[in-house]
Design a protein around this motif. Structure first.
Motif, PDB file in Angstrom:
ATOM      1  N   ALA A 227       0.865  -1.181   0.000  1.00  0.00           N
ATOM      2  CA  ALA A 227       0.000   0.000   0.000  1.00  0.00           C
ATOM      3  C   ALA A 227       0.895   1.222   0.000  1.00  0.00           C
ATOM      4  CB  ALA A 227      -0.914   0.006   1.224  1.00  0.00           C
ATOM      5  N   GLY A 231      -3.087   5.137   0.387  1.00  0.00           N
ATOM      6  CA  GLY A 231      -3.889   4.186   1.140  1.00  0.00           C
ATOM      7  C   GLY A 231      -5.213   3.781   0.540  1.00  0.00           C
ATOM      8  N   ILE A 234      -4.623  -1.530  -2.625  1.00  0.00           N
ATOM      9  CA  ILE A 234      -3.676  -2.560  -2.206  1.00  0.00           C
ATOM     10  C   ILE A 234      -3.319  -3.345  -3.461  1.00  0.00           C
ATOM     11  CG2 ILE A 234      -3.214  -4.488  -0.658  1.00  0.00           C
ATOM     12  CD1 ILE A 234      -3.984  -1.888   0.788  1.00  0.00           C
ATOM     13  N   ARG A 250      -9.380  -0.379  -1.124  1.00  0.00           N
ATOM     14  CA  ARG A 250      -9.845  -0.251   0.253  1.00  0.00           C
ATOM     15  C   ARG A 250     -10.967   0.772   0.356  1.00  0.00           C
ATOM     16  NH1 ARG A 250     -10.342   3.222   3.563  1.00  0.00           N
ATOM     17  NH2 ARG A 250      -9.344   4.648   2.100  1.00  0.00           N
ATOM     18  N   ILE A 257      -2.627   3.164   6.169  1.00  0.00           N
ATOM     19  CA  ILE A 257      -2.740   1.713   6.318  1.00  0.00           C
ATOM     20  C   ILE A 257      -1.865   1.258   7.478  1.00  0.00           C
ATOM     21  CG2 ILE A 257      -2.422  -0.521   5.208  1.00  0.00           C
ATOM     22  CD1 ILE A 257      -4.662   1.171   4.005  1.00  0.00           C
ATOM     23  N   SER A 273      -6.814   0.118   8.805  1.00  0.00           N
ATOM     24  CA  SER A 273      -6.421   1.492   8.502  1.00  0.00           C
ATOM     25  C   SER A 273      -6.931   2.439   9.580  1.00  0.00           C
ATOM     26  CB  SER A 273      -6.985   1.920   7.142  1.00  0.00           C
ATOM     27  OG  SER A 273      -8.393   2.104   7.221  1.00  0.00           O
TER      28      SER A 273
END
Length: 379
Positions: A227, A231, A234, A250, A257, A273
């Motif tokens: 990541a 963030g 992924i 995400r 993260i 997170s």
């Protein structure tokens, strides 16, 4: 799941093994970084908090069986992360990843330069048959993948200071001086066996446009998840050839993260997170080369990740509409900093939080519904 956490509040180290807890208490200072050698009695400490128990530039090796520090390594700058594996200690500093031997007098084996790594991003495969190490590359957003088995013949000229206390590991053989040139461009002067030295096997992966913030390597060392500081995405790559295997979303908003973890069988991934949520993604793929993970639940109970209803127009719409989203997610109580990992049961996730709590959640592999099974406060 096996996890460790340090505290400067009550100066307590917490070790979580499955559902059991044990504490190591220091009365005179805090612990900022903790690493455990598998599920053994050996741990690595780095001081932290307002009143550090140990200097932030030292790694202390602790034997819980004897309740003693058995060795220490001192570096020129602060240590940001530590991992232990069999005969090795891996230490991360702001612009360097250092590999040392885990033995009576730890020796500096190798060092790799990195881009600024203030978060201490580092991942090491946990399987007994693999030794794959992942850390940021020398360019922003890049990942270096190192096969530590290829570094077996390396020792170094700059030895960290260490105690004379013994560790129950194999002693290294006597070596003569040599040199090594690494593919990444780092040239290190080393001492090697008379038969020669062994170059490190390194793969460079251009993973993100911004700096790497979190990494995870599967237990068998075949996959690396990353990541960036943004963030939102992924990405999962093949560690051997650098091929992109999955791109998982995400969320839309920027996030910090905290942790990424693969399931033991490599079929799922969980991510925590600063949004206070833990997301679970499916990594299982349909039969057939080049096909993507199943987009919807199947009759066998295997769940696929969610997709936008407009995915069929992915060639006309922004990339967001072709994203894969988690098939299960839950919000952590109190929404505090936490790390996550898969439990002993296939459909379970254990969360260890900075407020001194541990929580276990189970999820429905068909619908993705999550239920908290237990909540425990250990500080």
């Amino acid at each position: 799941m096996c996890a460790a956490a340090g505290s400067d509040k009550d100066h307590v180290l917490i070790i979580l093994l499955a559902a059991s807890l044990c504490n190591v208490e220091f009365k005179d200072g805090g612990i900022g970084i903790v690493a455990m050698l598998y599920r053994s009695n050996y741990l690595a400490f780095v001081g932290g908090g307002r009143n550090p128990r140990f200097p932030p530039n030292k790694v202390m090796l602790w034997d819980d069986a004897s309740s003693n520090i058995v060795a220490e390594l001192e570096f020129r700058s602060d240590v940001l992360n530590v991992q232990l594996q069999r005969e090795r200690i891996v230490v991360v500093q702001r612009n360097k990843c250092i590999i040392c031997s885990l033995e009576i007098k730890p020796r500096h084996l190798h060092a790799f330069e990195t881009a600024d790594n203030d978060r201490g991003a580092l991942a090491l495969s946990g399987g007994s048959q693999s030794s794959i190490l992942a850390f940021p590359g020398r360019q922003k957003g890049h990942i270096q993948i190192v096969d530590l088995q290829s570094c077996v013949g390396l020792t170094a000229v700059q030895e960290p200071q260490s105690t004379s206390a013994a560790l129950p590991v194999h002693r290294a053989r006597s070596h003569s001086r040599g040199s090594i040139s690494v593919d990444s461009g780092v040239t290190a002067s080393t001492t090697g066996p008379a038969s020669g030295v062994y170059p490190a096997n390194i793969n460079i992966i251009a993973a993100h446009a911004t700096s790497i913030s979190a990494l995870a390597v599967s237990a068998d060392g075949t996959m690396v998840a990353s990541a960036s500081e943004k963030g939102t995405l992924i990405r999962i790559f093949d560690t051997l050839n650098g091929r992109l295997l999955h791109e998982l979303r995400r969320g839309v908003d920027r996030a910090d993260i905290y942790s990424i973890a693969f399931s033991p069988d490599n079929t799922r991934l969980c991510v925590s997170s600063d949004k206070g949520t833990v997301h679970v993604f499916n990594l299982e793929t349909k039969q057939g080369a080049g096909q993507q993970p199943a987009p919807a639940p199947t009759a066998s109970g295997k769940s696929g990740n969610r997709h936008s209803n407009l995915k069929f127009m992915k060639d006309l719409l922004p990339k967001y509409f072709s994203s894969e989203w988690s098939f299960a997610h839950f919000r952590v109580a109190n929404e505090v900093r936490c790390i996550c990992g898969f439990g002993s049961e296939r459909n379970s996730v254990v969360v260890l939080c900075a407020d001194g709590t541990a929580q276990k959640y189970s999820f429905d592999s068909y619908r993705g519904n999550c239920v908290r099974e237990w909540y425990r406060k250990f500080i």
